[in-house]
Design an enzyme around this catalytic site. Structure first.
Site, PDB file in Angstrom:
ATOM      1  N   ASP A  52       0.826  -1.216   0.000  1.00 37.57           N
ATOM      2  CA  ASP A  52       0.000   0.000   0.000  1.00 37.57           C
ATOM      3  C   ASP A  52       0.861   1.267   0.000  1.00 37.57           C
ATOM      4  OD1 ASP A  52      -2.295   1.608   0.293  1.00 37.57           O
ATOM      5  OD2 ASP A  52      -2.118   1.567   2.481  1.00 37.57           O
ATOM      6  N   ASN A  85       6.542  -7.792   6.504  1.00 31.16           N
ATOM      7  CA  ASN A  85       5.279  -7.176   6.904  1.00 31.16           C
ATOM      8  C   ASN A  85       4.127  -7.920   6.257  1.00 31.16           C
ATOM      9  OD1 ASN A  85       3.760  -4.792   8.124  1.00 31.16           O
ATOM     10  ND2 ASN A  85       3.062  -4.715   5.981  1.00 31.16           N
ATOM     11  N   GLU A  86       3.242  -8.437   7.082  1.00 32.76           N
ATOM     12  CA  GLU A  86       1.979  -9.015   6.633  1.00 32.76           C
ATOM     13  C   GLU A  86       2.128 -10.036   5.511  1.00 32.76           C
ATOM     14  OE1 GLU A  86      -0.817  -5.853   5.957  1.00 32.76           O
ATOM     15  OE2 GLU A  86      -1.011  -5.521   8.094  1.00 32.76           O
ATOM     16  N   ASN A  89      -0.505  -5.844  13.397  1.00 30.46           N
ATOM     17  CA  ASN A  89      -1.158  -4.725  12.706  1.00 30.46           C
ATOM     18  C   ASN A  89      -2.662  -4.949  12.812  1.00 30.46           C
ATOM     19  OD1 ASN A  89       1.469  -4.167  11.957  1.00 30.46           O
ATOM     20  ND2 ASN A  89       1.218  -4.729   9.808  1.00 30.46           N
ATOM     21  N   TYR A 125      -6.732  -3.272  12.600  1.00 27.98           N
ATOM     22  CA  TYR A 125      -7.591  -2.181  12.104  1.00 27.98           C
ATOM     23  C   TYR A 125      -9.056  -2.406  12.415  1.00 27.98           C
ATOM     24  CZ  TYR A 125      -3.503  -0.367   9.748  1.00 27.98           C
ATOM     25  OH  TYR A 125      -2.267   0.154   9.491  1.00 27.98           O
ATOM     26  N   TYR A 178     -11.259  -1.645   8.619  1.00 27.59           N
ATOM     27  CA  TYR A 178     -11.467  -2.592   7.507  1.00 27.59           C
ATOM     28  C   TYR A 178     -12.540  -3.617   7.843  1.00 27.59           C
ATOM     29  CZ  TYR A 178      -7.355  -0.523   5.380  1.00 27.59           C
ATOM     30  OH  TYR A 178      -6.489   0.359   4.812  1.00 27.59           O
ATOM     31  N   GLU A 227       0.771  -1.434  14.019  1.00 24.60           N
ATOM     32  CA  GLU A 227      -0.102  -0.608  13.181  1.00 24.60           C
ATOM     33  C   GLU A 227      -1.496  -0.616  13.773  1.00 24.60           C
ATOM     34  OE1 GLU A 227      -0.262  -1.323   8.953  1.00 24.60           O
ATOM     35  OE2 GLU A 227       1.884  -1.762   8.852  1.00 24.60           O
ATOM     36  N   TRP A 232      -0.300   3.843  12.925  1.00 24.38           N
ATOM     37  CA  TRP A 232      -0.175   3.928  11.471  1.00 24.38           C
ATOM     38  C   TRP A 232      -0.942   5.138  10.994  1.00 24.38           C
ATOM     39  CZ3 TRP A 232       3.268   1.729   8.558  1.00 24.38           C
ATOM     40  CH2 TRP A 232       3.116   1.782   7.156  1.00 24.38           C
TER      41      TRP A 232
HETATM   42  C1  GCB Z   1      -1.434  -2.421   6.639  1.00 20.97           C
HETATM   43  C2  GCB Z   1      -0.144  -2.321   5.930  1.00 20.97           C
HETATM   44  C3  GCB Z   1       0.188  -0.888   5.539  1.00 20.97           C
HETATM   45  C4  GCB Z   1      -1.046  -0.181   5.027  1.00 20.97           C
HETATM   46  C5  GCB Z   1      -2.086  -0.162   6.112  1.00 20.97           C
HETATM   47  C6  GCB Z   1      -3.389   0.485   5.668  1.00 20.97           C
HETATM   48  O1  GCB Z   1      -1.730  -3.391   7.303  1.00 20.97           O
HETATM   49  O2  GCB Z   1       0.913  -2.897   6.635  1.00 20.97           O
HETATM   50  O3  GCB Z   1       1.197  -0.908   4.577  1.00 20.97           O
HETATM   51  O4  GCB Z   1      -0.781   1.102   4.574  1.00 20.97           O
HETATM   52  O5  GCB Z   1      -2.384  -1.474   6.516  1.00 20.97           O
HETATM   53  O6  GCB Z   1      -3.568   1.677   5.878  1.00 20.97           O
HETATM   54  O7  GCB Z   1      -4.193  -0.208   5.072  1.00 20.97           O
END
Ligand code: GCB
Length: 596
Positions: free
Chosen positions: A168, A410-411, A462, A464, A468, A500, A545
């Site tokens: 991303d 990462n991921e 990480n 969210y 998401y 994150e 993040w």
């Molecule tokens: C993640 C990634 C990062 C993205 C972020 C996002 O998990 O590691 O590279 O920018 O999410 O904002 O979706």
């Protein structure tokens, strides 16, 4: 891979400036040997910088393939007889370099330095021409991986292709870092490795010097007043320092480690390396820096700014570190690739702790039904490049006190069985090269299950929630985060670092009650996550993040880039930055109080 530094035996010429540049639309430049004479039909291009955002031409911004850079420089006749290295901080992602029309070096991997001995290719006392062909194509074997998608349908014109990436951030390319000519003695110091430790006022430094076989090596450690505090003879050994000053955030004390090589009657070479004395230890619940529990407060960053793209820029770098101090942050992760060496040097000086990441990002589809660790995707070829980038990163950054941990990916799709043998090999390489530093990997939440977690010392997560998944439902964040932390703590009994979490917000958009993309929503999501982190005693840190809004490829979830920055791309604070500043400054004040 010593960083170019001047001394009485070493001279550096910085080739930064405005170079000549052209895109090679037909991909014929290398076969037609454009490098044999001066390039024609060029445009001016600053180095260092990404080339993408410099012109008004969408064809340059979105170009796929080879581009050519060219510059001229004078080499003084007094450099004759020395070893002259041509050194690139990076070339993204592949490069072929020519000096006066002759090939000097090829390199793959867009985020690490490479050098060539060009002594035999130069014209001394004369002007010289440097041509470099840089290619930005990523495939499944490269680190990071990508895929060149070719279309053959009615909706696209013939030969239409798109560079697909599974990460991303915008696939910026070009000469992102400094290019140097570096004159060093023909017989001298090739490499220096140090490992340091500190305990209760006693510091030590283990060193190993590679140099020409017949040289005698002497070393001396100088304090900040240039006074010698320890010295020794020989290419390897240990220096012990009583009443030592430790390196740590808030007190980034740097000694100078001066290495000299001698042949009878002469000192041939001198290199002075800044070093910090510090020790690291990881337990099941703590990250100990100099024997004290260290809590990571900070951000995931990017090398990204207006116009420059991913190009190194001292102005942006110093501003960013000032903002980190303003926040009360003590750390960042070099998401998702190694940063410029100047950033690492500055972090040493500024006392900011770094989790140093290899460019292994985008090894997933976020769809467990589609295998990633399989032939023709992430396979043995990818593994070989991954291991090479681990080796190159450790070779470049091992001497930095600021680097406290290596992040090896990462991921990645680590819920797949095939990811286990893959990461066993990557981890083995890292441990062999640096048995001292802990290693980590950042885990994506596609499935909580992780086949490789046992290989690592610290687990980065990480997460969210309410972004998401369960979009808009802030009330779920704390509960879901607690559940996940509890699972990871019990399952692995290792320190957890939330590497994150966050939400996009468009600076200036406000809504109360909060809605997605407002500054309020970003603050409330972060606040709820922090409640959960504060309640879990395996958590050793929080990195939001992202530090600043950054460029990505275009897509319906990206509004001129990723807006999860707590600062705008122009480095102005959003509400989230003020919110975190309050929390982190208070944590810092408490730490300072505890020390006193
Ligand atoms: C993640 C990634 C990062 C993205 C972020 C996002 O998990 O590691 O590279 O920018 O999410 O904002 O979706």
């Amino acid at each position: 891979m010593l960083y170019p530094r001047e001394s009485h035996s070493r001279e550096v010429k910085d080739l930064s400036g405005i170079w000549r540049f052209k895109t090679d639309h037909e991909g014929r430049g290398l076969t037609d040997k454009w490098f044999m004479k001066a390039l024609t039909d060029t445009m001016p291009m600053p180095v260092p910088a990404s080339y993408n955002d410099i012109t008004q031409d969408i064809g340059v911004r979105d170009f796929i393939g080879d581009v050519f850079y060219e510059t001229s420089f004078h080499v003084s006749s007094h450099w004759q007889g020395k070893k002259v290295l041509l050194r690139f901080g990076s070339a993204t992602h592949k490069a072929v370099v020519f000096v006066n029309g002759r090939e000097a070096v090829r390199h793959q991997g867009g985020f690490l330095p490479f050098a060539a001995d060009v002594s035999g290719l130069l014209e001394y006392g004369n002007d010289n021409r440097l041509t470099i062909c840089v290619n930005n194509i990523l495939d499944w074997s490269s680190i990071p991986p990508g895929e060149l998608k070719k279309f053959n349908d009615d909706a696209h014109p013939g030969d239409y292709q798109v560079q697909e990436t599974y990460f991303d951030f915008f696939n910026y390319a070009g000469l992102h870092r400094k290019v140097w000519l570096y004159a060093v003695p023909s017989k001298g110091i090739d490499d220096i490795r140090v490992e340091t430790g500190y305990e209760n006022g006693l510091g030590w430094l283990d060193y190993q010097i590679s140099s020409s076989a017949e040289s005698r090596v002497t070393v001396v450690l100088l304090d900040t007043d240039h006074r010698p505090v320890a010295e020794a003879n020989g290419a390897s050994g240990r220096l012990s320092i009583v009443d030592a000053e430790a390196w740590e955030p808030g007190h980034p004390y740097l000694y100078r480690f001066r290495v000299s090589t001698h042949t009878p009657g002469a000192t041939d070479d001198v290199y002075t390396l800044p070093v910090g004395l510090r020790s690291i230890k990881v337990t099941s619940k703590q990250f100990l820096l100099n024997g004290k529990a260290f809590y990571f407060r900070g951000v995931g960053k990017h090398e990204d700014s207006d116009i420059r793209g991913r190009g190194y820029d001292a102005v942006t770098m110093v501003k960013d570190f000032n903002l980190l101090h303003w926040l009360g942050a003590n750390s960042f992760r070099t998401a998702h690739y190694p940063y410029a060496e100047e950033v690492m040097n500055f972090a040493d000086e500024q006392g900011i702790v770094i989790i140093d990441e290899v460019p292994a990002v985008g090894m997933h589809f976020f769809n467990p039904d589609q295998a990633v660790f399989t032939t023709n995707r992430v396979d043995d070829k990818t593994l070989a490049n991954h291991i090479q980038s681990v080796k190159d990163l450790i070779a470049r950054d091992r001497n930095h006190p600021c680097v406290v941990m290596w992040s090896l990916a990462n991921e990645a799709a680590t819920y797949e069985d095939a990811s286990l043998p893959y990461f066993e090999s990557v981890v083995r390489a890292a441990r062999e090269l640096d048995p001292q530093r802990p290693i980590t990997l950042a885990h994506a939440p596609v499935k909580e299950e992780c086949k490789v977690a046992h290989l690592f010392d610290v687990l980065c997560l990480n997460r969210y929630y309410s972004w998401y998944s369960d979009s808009g439902h802030l009330e779920l964040v704390e509960m879901q985060a607690l559940k996940s932390l509890d699972y990871w703590a019990k399952r692995w009994n290792k320190p957890l670092l939330i590497s994150e979490f966050g939400a996009d917000s468009i600076a200036g958009l406000h809504a109360d009650p909060p809605v997605m993309f407002s500054e309020e929503y970003q603050v409330e999501l972060i606040r709820a996550m922090l409640k959960a982190l504060d309640a879990c005693d395996h958590v050793i840190g929080e990195q939001v993040w992202n530090f600043a809004d950054f460029a990505t490829k275009q897509g319906i979830t990206r509004i001129i880039g990723n807006r999860k920055g707590i600062f705008t791309r122009q480095r102005q604070p959003k509400m989230a930055a003020h919110f975190l500043r309050q929390r982190w400054q208070a944590m810092q004040d408490k730490e300072d109080g505890d020390e006193r």
